[in-house]
Design an enzyme around this catalytic site. Structure first.
Site, short mmCIF file in Angstrom:
data_model
loop_
_atom_site.label_atom_id
_atom_site.label_comp_id
_atom_site.label_asym_id
_atom_site.label_seq_id
_atom_site.Cartn_x
_atom_site.Cartn_y
_atom_site.Cartn_z
N SER A 1 0.85 -1.22 0.06
CA SER A 1 -0.05 0.01 0.01
C SER A 1 0.82 1.07 0.04
O SER A 1 2.02 1.21 0.39
CB SER A 1 -0.89 0.06 1.33
OG SER A 1 -1.56 1.23 1.27
N TYR B 1 -1.63 -0.01 10.43
CA TYR B 1 -1.60 -0.84 9.03
C TYR B 1 -0.38 -0.35 8.18
O TYR B 1 -0.05 -1.00 7.52
CB TYR B 1 -3.07 -0.13 8.55
CG TYR B 1 -3.19 -0.35 7.16
CD1 TYR B 1 -3.65 -1.74 6.96
CD2 TYR B 1 -3.29 0.66 6.23
CE1 TYR B 1 -3.76 -1.96 5.35
CE2 TYR B 1 -3.52 0.31 4.80
CZ TYR B 1 -3.67 -1.02 4.49
OH TYR B 1 -3.99 -1.31 3.05
P1 NDP Z 1 -11.58 -6.04 0.62
O1 NDP Z 1 -11.95 -5.87 1.81
O2 NDP Z 1 -12.40 -5.80 -0.43
O3 NDP Z 1 -10.66 -7.41 0.25
C1 NDP Z 1 -9.96 -8.11 1.10
C2 NDP Z 1 -9.83 -9.54 1.00
O4 NDP Z 1 -9.17 -9.92 1.85
C3 NDP Z 1 -11.35 -10.17 1.30
O5 NDP Z 1 -11.45 -11.14 0.12
C4 NDP Z 1 -11.12 -10.90 2.54
O6 NDP Z 1 -11.99 -12.20 2.39
C5 NDP Z 1 -9.66 -11.12 2.53
N1 NDP Z 1 -9.13 -11.60 3.97
C6 NDP Z 1 -9.22 -10.62 4.91
N2 NDP Z 1 -8.84 -11.34 6.00
C7 NDP Z 1 -8.53 -12.59 5.50
C8 NDP Z 1 -8.00 -13.70 6.33
N3 NDP Z 1 -7.76 -13.63 7.57
N4 NDP Z 1 -7.92 -14.96 5.57
C9 NDP Z 1 -7.88 -14.77 4.24
N5 NDP Z 1 -8.67 -13.75 3.60
C10 NDP Z 1 -8.77 -12.79 4.17
O7 NDP Z 1 -10.40 -4.88 0.38
P2 NDP Z 1 -9.33 -4.75 -1.03
O8 NDP Z 1 -9.85 -5.63 -2.23
O9 NDP Z 1 -9.13 -3.26 -0.98
O10 NDP Z 1 -8.04 -5.01 -0.35
C11 NDP Z 1 -6.87 -6.22 -0.69
C12 NDP Z 1 -5.78 -5.71 -0.05
O11 NDP Z 1 -5.43 -4.58 -0.79
C13 NDP Z 1 -5.40 -5.60 1.11
O12 NDP Z 1 -4.26 -6.25 1.39
C14 NDP Z 1 -5.42 -4.20 1.63
O13 NDP Z 1 -4.63 -4.04 2.57
C15 NDP Z 1 -4.63 -3.80 0.07
N6 NDP Z 1 -5.12 -2.39 -0.01
C16 NDP Z 1 -6.23 -1.69 -0.51
C17 NDP Z 1 -6.47 -0.46 -0.54
C18 NDP Z 1 -7.85 0.15 -0.84
O14 NDP Z 1 -7.79 1.57 -0.66
N7 NDP Z 1 -8.69 -0.38 -0.90
C19 NDP Z 1 -5.19 0.57 -1.03
C20 NDP Z 1 -4.00 -0.20 -0.90
C21 NDP Z 1 -3.92 -1.65 -0.34
P3 NDP Z 1 -12.98 -12.62 3.46
O15 NDP Z 1 -13.34 -11.71 4.49
O16 NDP Z 1 -14.05 -13.50 2.80
O17 NDP Z 1 -11.78 -13.74 4.12
C1 8X3 Z 2 -5.14 1.74 1.69
C2 8X3 Z 2 -4.71 2.90 0.97
O1 8X3 Z 2 -4.51 5.55 1.41
O2 8X3 Z 2 -6.33 4.35 2.36
O3 8X3 Z 2 -3.99 0.85 1.76
O4 8X3 Z 2 -4.07 4.17 3.26
S1 8X3 Z 2 -4.97 4.06 1.95
#
Ligand code: NDP
Ligand code: 8X3
Length: 257
Positions: free
Chosen positions: A145, A158
């Site tokens: 991120s 985070y």
């Molecule tokens: P979502 O919440 O839409 O997706 C997160 C996914 O992670 C879900 O499929 C969830 O599935 C899964 N997950 C969470 N905990 C677990 C666990 N213990 N075991 C297995 N699966 C798990 O968010 P994003 O798609 O945005 O996030 C995906 C990644 O991108 C993350 O690592 C996040 O930190 C990162 N990210 C997101 C940003 C944003 O602004 N959206 C920006 C930068 C990075 P389930 O709950 O079914 O297990």
């Molecule tokens: C998530 C992106 O900008 O919300 O990883 O921290 S931000």
């Protein structure tokens, strides 16, 4: 295996956190391009709907928690038993919990982020990497991120967990020098997924307000970056991609008077 055979054999991608957001979009993107996808997450009903869309020939699903070593061990054994060679591991499962300053944050939330974003990611890597090295082929794409590079109020654990992902990715490159294994860290900025609903513990209105009046990245934008990195020729390793929506930039440093 002849060149012809290797071209016609579909590649296999394992995607953690494939039940929503980036993981879900990435599964669809790779499946559309002829890859086989193994989609992992805790919410089986969401994975079922993904499998229904993609077809069971293309998409295998598994109820899976990256924080449970048992799930990881069973999965590693299953891959070996089924003789499945993983071409790509997308370490995407992750979450932010809370946006409180450090002195008000819930310690349990911090532990959950560390267990998922750090320990889950390294455990998945440790489980799948030996067979990649043995076969001298494979690619690990981690989802970091921008929060791992830039501090912001409430980012505390985070952001620190994503800084870990950045350095771990680089250190993997160091360990894997001399092999054909590729490692990439993709660092998205603000993207509209379930991320904020999770961060605000299910408060949909608060989550919606994060994206109100701006055009955030979409899950498809990130799936595109993952797909591009994975489909470059084998001699090309993208170390990191930092991607923000145009509406997002850097705050000035703060001076309190
Ligand atoms: P979502 O919440 O839409 O997706 C997160 C996914 O992670 C879900 O499929 C969830 O599935 C899964 N997950 C969470 N905990 C677990 C666990 N213990 N075991 C297995 N699966 C798990 O968010 P994003 O798609 O945005 O996030 C995906 C990644 O991108 C993350 O690592 C996040 O930190 C990162 N990210 C997101 C940003 C944003 O602004 N959206 C920006 C930068 C990075 P389930 O709950 O079914 O297990
Ligand atoms: C998530 C992106 O900008 O919300 O990883 O921290 S931000």
């Amino acid at each position: 295996m002849s060149d012809l055979d290797s071209k016609s054999t579909p590649k296999t991608a394992v995607i953690t956190g494939a039940s929503s957001g980036f993981g879900y979009a990435t599964a669809k993107k790779f499946a559309a391009a002829g890859w086989k996808v193994i989609a992992l997450a805790r919410r089986l009903e969401k994975l079922e709907s993904l499998k229904q869309q993609l077809g069971q020939e293309v998409c295998q699903i598994r109820e899976f928690d990256v924080t449970k070593q048992n799930d990881i061990d069973n999965f590693r054994r299953w891959l070996a038993d089924e003789a499945i060679q993983v071409d790509l591991l997308v370490n995407n499962a992750g979450l932010a919990l809370g946006l409180e300053p450090a002195h008000k944050a819930e310690q349990e939330d911090w532990y959950t982020m560390i267990d998922t974003n750090i320990k889950g990611l390294i455990a998945m890597t440790r489980a799948l990497l030996p067979r990649m090295v043995e076969a001298n082929t494979g690619h690990i794409i981690n989802i970091g991120s921008i929060a791992g590079s830039y501090a912001y109020p409430g980012g505390n654990t985070y952001g620190a967990s994503k800084a870990f992902v950045a350095q771990f990715s680089l250190n993997l490159r160091a360990d894997l020098a001399g092999t054909a294994i590729r490692v990439t860290n993709i660092e998205p900025g603000l993207a509209e997924t379930e991320f904020s609903v999770v961060r605000f513990h299910g408060d949909q209105a608060k989550a919606d307000s994060v994206y109100q009046g701006v055009q955030p990245l979409t899950a498809d934008d990130i799936a595109e970056s993952i797909f591009w990195s994975a489909n470059l020729p084998p001699h090309v390793n993208i170390n990191r991609i930092e991607v923000m929506p145009t509406c997002q930039a850097f705050a000035p440093l703060t001076i309190s008077k």
